[in-house]
Design a protein around this motif. Structure first.
Motif, PDB file in Angstrom:
ATOM      1  N   PHE A   5       0.919  -1.217  -0.088  1.00  0.00           N
ATOM      2  CA  PHE A   5       0.009   0.003  -0.248  1.00  0.00           C
ATOM      3  C   PHE A   5       0.916   1.426  -0.101  1.00  0.00           C
ATOM      4  CE2 PHE A   5      -3.352  -2.963   1.610  1.00  0.00           C
ATOM      5  CZ  PHE A   5      -4.167  -2.618   0.694  1.00  0.00           C
ATOM      6  N   ALA A   6       2.142   1.198   0.445  1.00  0.00           N
ATOM      7  CA  ALA A   6       2.810   2.382   0.541  1.00  0.00           C
ATOM      8  C   ALA A   6       3.340   2.482  -0.893  1.00  0.00           C
ATOM      9  CB  ALA A   6       4.132   2.223   1.186  1.00  0.00           C
ATOM     10  N   GLY A   7       3.572   1.415  -1.696  1.00  0.00           N
ATOM     11  CA  GLY A   7       3.958   1.694  -3.069  1.00  0.00           C
ATOM     12  C   GLY A   7       2.635   2.063  -3.850  1.00  0.00           C
ATOM     13  N   LEU A   8       1.714   1.641  -3.670  1.00  0.00           N
ATOM     14  CA  LEU A   8       0.371   2.206  -4.185  1.00  0.00           C
ATOM     15  C   LEU A   8       0.251   3.562  -4.086  1.00  0.00           C
ATOM     16  CD1 LEU A   8      -2.237   1.000  -5.742  1.00  0.00           C
ATOM     17  CD2 LEU A   8      -3.514   1.140  -3.239  1.00  0.00           C
ATOM     18  N   GLY A   9       0.295   4.077  -2.688  1.00  0.00           N
ATOM     19  CA  GLY A   9       0.260   5.604  -2.333  1.00  0.00           C
ATOM     20  C   GLY A   9       1.117   6.311  -3.513  1.00  0.00           C
ATOM     21  N   THR A 153       6.851  -2.120  -5.358  1.00  0.00           N
ATOM     22  CA  THR A 153       6.753  -1.734  -6.647  1.00  0.00           C
ATOM     23  C   THR A 153       5.592  -2.434  -7.301  1.00  0.00           C
ATOM     24  OG1 THR A 153       9.209  -2.116  -7.000  1.00  0.00           O
ATOM     25  CG2 THR A 153       8.137  -2.364  -8.953  1.00  0.00           C
ATOM     26  N   ALA A 154       5.188  -3.527  -6.667  1.00  0.00           N
ATOM     27  CA  ALA A 154       3.972  -4.101  -7.290  1.00  0.00           C
ATOM     28  C   ALA A 154       2.798  -3.061  -6.777  1.00  0.00           C
ATOM     29  CB  ALA A 154       3.577  -5.457  -6.493  1.00  0.00           C
ATOM     30  N   VAL A 157       2.648  -0.480  -9.352  1.00  0.00           N
ATOM     31  CA  VAL A 157       2.422  -1.113 -10.707  1.00  0.00           C
ATOM     32  C   VAL A 157       0.849  -0.892 -10.658  1.00  0.00           C
ATOM     33  CG1 VAL A 157       2.102  -3.063 -12.139  1.00  0.00           C
ATOM     34  CG2 VAL A 157       4.445  -2.155 -11.165  1.00  0.00           C
ATOM     35  N   VAL A 158       0.184  -1.353  -9.497  1.00  0.00           N
ATOM     36  CA  VAL A 158      -1.446  -1.509  -9.430  1.00  0.00           C
ATOM     37  C   VAL A 158      -1.886  -0.165  -9.640  1.00  0.00           C
ATOM     38  CG1 VAL A 158      -3.213  -2.094  -8.114  1.00  0.00           C
ATOM     39  CG2 VAL A 158      -1.305  -3.566  -8.060  1.00  0.00           C
ATOM     40  N   ALA A 159      -1.201   0.639  -8.916  1.00  0.00           N
ATOM     41  CA  ALA A 159      -1.522   2.221  -9.004  1.00  0.00           C
ATOM     42  C   ALA A 159      -1.618   2.707 -10.369  1.00  0.00           C
ATOM     43  CB  ALA A 159      -0.681   3.143  -8.192  1.00  0.00           C
ATOM     44  N   SER A 160      -0.874   2.379 -11.061  1.00  0.00           N
ATOM     45  CA  SER A 160      -0.667   2.950 -12.524  1.00  0.00           C
ATOM     46  C   SER A 160      -1.602   2.505 -13.261  1.00  0.00           C
ATOM     47  CB  SER A 160       0.816   2.707 -12.981  1.00  0.00           C
ATOM     48  OG  SER A 160       0.996   3.027 -14.509  1.00  0.00           O
TER      49      SER A 160
END
Length: 211
Positions: A5-9, A153-154, A157-160
């Protein structure tokens, strides 16, 4: 999951800002013109760049600033060119966009794929900020998570993917607003202004740091 979720944010914070790429995706979405192709190109490009940054490509970009400079000037030319086309449509009107908004038709079959594909690629890969954000910044932050960096990173990627899918396919909700004569001129005028601001933001740092 916290790392994910940190990567998502972070991914959302880097991509949500209005820019040349987002303006293009939004416009294609409203026109319903090769939306799947544009979304796939933009999302896949981000995936490649995020993975490259996590794998350590960021250090290579930092050591070779000439790569960023080439992308800077080439990107400025492309953005200005697309902005000029948008300004021209704003002055003359966009009948195809108006018709698509009015009747809900999907005009993909009557439109050439190559110009749309090349524009999507150019607005993505000739933007130096994409390397600084997705490769250098995201790669550096991901590295700080050690063995969990790929989870981080996952999330990015999901956020993008979520963003481009939502922007491209959600843009058609604006069709009723843009079904009125003159509405597309406003849209293209805004797009032209965004492109001009983006082009200036690309070249201004290089000009201000020149000896």
């Amino acid at each position: 999951m916290l790392t994910f979720f940190a990567g998502l944010g972070l991914g959302l914070s880097l991509i949500v800002a209005i820019g040349a790429q987002n303006a293009f995706v939004l416009r294609q979405g409203v026109r319903r013109e090769h939306v799947g192709l544009v979304v796939a190109v933009c999302a896949a490009s981000d995936v490649v760049l995020y993975l490259a940054g996590t794998a350590g490509l960021g250090a290579l970009v930092v050591r070779h600033p000439a790569v960023v400079e080439v992308a800077r000037w080439a990107g400025a030319v492309v953005v200005l060119g697309y902005g000029a086309l948008a300004a021209r449509r704003a002055l003359r009107g966009d009948e195809a966009g108006l018709e698509a908004a009015q009747d809900g038709a999907v005009p993909d079959a009557g439109r050439r794929v190559r110009p749309v594909l090349l524009t999507a690629l150019a607005l993505t890969w000739l933007n130096p900020h994409v390397y600084l954000d997705t490769v250098v910044l995201q790669g550096s932050i991901a590295a700080s998570y050690g063995d969990l960096r790929w989870w981080f990173t996952a999330g990015a990627v999901v956020a993008s993917v979520l963003w481009f899918v939502g922007l491209g396919y959600g843009a058609r909700l604006l069709a009723p607003v843009l079904a009125r004569p003159g509405a597309w001129r406003v849209v293209d005028g805004i797009v032209a202004a965004i492109m001009l601001v983006v082009a200036v933001s690309l070249v201004l740092p290089a000009l201000t740091t020149s000896p």
